[in-house]
Design a protein around this motif. Sequence first.
Motif, mmCIF file in Angstrom:
data_model
loop_
_atom_site.group_PDB
_atom_site.id
_atom_site.type_symbol
_atom_site.label_atom_id
_atom_site.label_comp_id
_atom_site.label_asym_id
_atom_site.label_seq_id
_atom_site.Cartn_x
_atom_site.Cartn_y
_atom_site.Cartn_z
ATOM 1 N N ASP A 228 0.811 -1.224 0.000
ATOM 2 C CA ASP A 228 0.000 0.000 0.000
ATOM 3 C C ASP A 228 0.845 1.274 0.000
ATOM 4 O OD1 ASP A 228 1.066 -0.231 2.507
ATOM 5 O OD2 ASP A 228 -0.830 -0.119 3.595
ATOM 6 N N GLY A 229 2.146 1.152 -0.303
ATOM 7 C CA GLY A 229 2.990 2.334 -0.324
ATOM 8 C C GLY A 229 3.653 2.645 0.996
ATOM 9 N N VAL A 230 3.519 1.772 1.981
ATOM 10 C CA VAL A 230 4.124 1.970 3.290
ATOM 11 C C VAL A 230 5.404 1.143 3.387
ATOM 12 C CG1 VAL A 230 3.848 1.704 5.779
ATOM 13 C CG2 VAL A 230 1.908 2.439 4.376
ATOM 14 N N ALA A 231 6.494 1.804 3.770
ATOM 15 C CA ALA A 231 7.764 1.113 4.029
ATOM 16 C C ALA A 231 7.941 1.000 5.538
ATOM 17 C CB ALA A 231 8.931 1.887 3.419
ATOM 18 N N GLU A 232 8.238 -0.207 5.993
ATOM 19 C CA GLU A 232 8.411 -0.469 7.422
ATOM 20 C C GLU A 232 9.889 -0.780 7.679
ATOM 21 O OE1 GLU A 232 6.217 -3.176 10.851
ATOM 22 O OE2 GLU A 232 6.265 -3.873 8.773
ATOM 23 N N ILE A 233 10.537 0.097 8.438
ATOM 24 C CA ILE A 233 11.952 -0.070 8.768
ATOM 25 C C ILE A 233 12.050 -0.531 10.215
ATOM 26 C CG2 ILE A 233 14.178 1.094 8.996
ATOM 27 C CD1 ILE A 233 13.235 3.011 6.785
ATOM 28 N N VAL A 234 12.772 -1.628 10.429
ATOM 29 C CA VAL A 234 12.813 -2.248 11.749
ATOM 30 C C VAL A 234 14.246 -2.317 12.262
ATOM 31 C CG1 VAL A 234 12.252 -4.308 13.099
ATOM 32 C CG2 VAL A 234 10.775 -3.619 11.192
ATOM 33 N N GLU B 193 7.610 4.947 -4.950
ATOM 34 C CA GLU B 193 6.462 4.134 -4.561
ATOM 35 C C GLU B 193 6.136 4.286 -3.070
ATOM 36 O OE1 GLU B 193 4.586 2.413 -6.768
ATOM 37 O OE2 GLU B 193 5.883 3.412 -8.231
ATOM 38 N N THR B 194 7.067 4.837 -2.302
ATOM 39 C CA THR B 194 6.848 4.998 -0.863
ATOM 40 C C THR B 194 6.029 6.246 -0.584
ATOM 41 O OG1 THR B 194 8.993 3.955 -0.386
ATOM 42 C CG2 THR B 194 7.955 5.214 1.392
ATOM 43 N N ARG B 195 5.007 6.077 0.225
ATOM 44 C CA ARG B 195 4.151 7.206 0.585
ATOM 45 C C ARG B 195 4.223 7.542 2.067
ATOM 46 N NH1 ARG B 195 -1.293 6.798 -3.125
ATOM 47 N NH2 ARG B 195 -0.237 6.425 -5.133
ATOM 48 N N ALA B 196 4.688 6.603 2.873
ATOM 49 C CA ALA B 196 4.873 6.832 4.308
ATOM 50 C C ALA B 196 5.832 5.771 4.826
ATOM 51 C CB ALA B 196 3.544 6.768 5.061
ATOM 52 N N VAL B 197 6.529 6.095 5.909
ATOM 53 C CA VAL B 197 7.495 5.180 6.516
ATOM 54 C C VAL B 197 7.116 4.946 7.970
ATOM 55 C CG1 VAL B 197 9.895 4.912 7.272
ATOM 56 C CG2 VAL B 197 9.396 5.843 4.997
ATOM 57 N N VAL B 198 7.144 3.694 8.393
ATOM 58 C CA VAL B 198 7.001 3.346 9.806
ATOM 59 C C VAL B 198 8.368 2.909 10.305
ATOM 60 C CG1 VAL B 198 6.037 1.692 11.458
ATOM 61 C CG2 VAL B 198 4.567 2.704 9.709
ATOM 62 N N LEU B 199 8.813 3.520 11.395
ATOM 63 C CA LEU B 199 10.083 3.149 12.026
ATOM 64 C C LEU B 199 9.778 2.525 13.376
ATOM 65 C CD1 LEU B 199 13.187 3.200 12.197
ATOM 66 C CD2 LEU B 199 12.995 5.506 13.177
ATOM 67 N N ARG B 200 10.143 1.252 13.532
ATOM 68 C CA ARG B 200 9.872 0.566 14.787
ATOM 69 C C ARG B 200 11.037 -0.351 15.134
ATOM 70 N NH1 ARG B 200 8.308 -4.663 14.769
ATOM 71 N NH2 ARG B 200 7.801 -5.652 12.762
ATOM 72 N N ALA B 201 10.891 -1.110 16.211
ATOM 73 C CA ALA B 201 11.976 -1.977 16.667
ATOM 74 C C ALA B 201 11.426 -3.294 17.187
ATOM 75 C CB ALA B 201 12.775 -1.286 17.760
ATOM 76 N N GLU B 202 12.271 -4.289 17.173
ATOM 77 C CA GLU B 202 11.995 -5.558 17.838
ATOM 78 C C GLU B 202 12.742 -5.564 19.172
ATOM 79 O OE1 GLU B 202 9.997 -7.884 16.998
ATOM 80 O OE2 GLU B 202 9.540 -7.406 14.898
ATOM 81 N N GLY B 203 12.391 -6.510 20.027
ATOM 82 C CA GLY B 203 13.127 -6.669 21.271
ATOM 83 C C GLY B 203 12.526 -5.928 22.450
#
Length: 249
Positions: free
Chosen positions: A10-16, A45-55
């Motif tokens: 959907d155009g969302v990039a998720e960076i972890v 193609e990216t319309r928004a970015v989510v920046l999150r983490a594991e752990g």
Amino acid sequence: MGISTRNHGDGVAEIVMDVPPVNALPVQGWFDLADAVRAAGRDRETRAVVLRAEGRGFNAGVDIKEMQATSGFEALVGANRGCSEAFAAVYECEVPVIAAVHGFCLGGGVGLVGNADIVVAAEDAYFGLPEVDRGALGAATHLARLVPQHLMRAMVYTCRTVTAAELHAFGSVLEVVPRDRLPAAALAVAAQIAGKDPYVIRRAKEALNGIDPVDVRRSYRFEQGFTFELNLMGAGDRHRDAFVSEGAP
């Protein structure tokens, strides 16, 4: 593990971020994160970015153990430059960046979140700058974007933390959700933005940065100068050595 990117349809990039045990990033990790955010923003193609983490938590700042295990000043300079690039990458990303924060968000984590466009947090999230206790300074520039001026000063001087609920009351956190709902909540906000006209959203990001009263790159670099001074005077090594000797993760 490390820094990874997943592109949703959907155009969302998720960076972890996934750097055990506490997402304290080594020098190269900060540059890798900056590269990932910039690459996502440059992708048309990216319309928004989510920046999150594991752990266990979102981010514990720089890897102090790496710094103390490296002779000379290379790791210190590298960490400062890497943080500067990662923070700037978030701020300058061509599309909105939504930070999804759980657990601890300390030091460099505040730099990332303070430069994000939107913050969504889990109920267990807390934020702080332990820099004074580590013989350093920095990211007050970004903390000042999350809390009022006098609280920011108190947090820097005392190293106290604030909760996601407190930041929600200030309006700097958009939503506070149960931890297991955090990724979905952040992706939902990103999807809402991604549904807008992408050209308009990119111009909106550019416009909002253009009217910002603080040049975050220059402001943070000014703070870093005092970290270098503290290091030259021996305060940096003294406090970092104490931190490592305490057996902190």
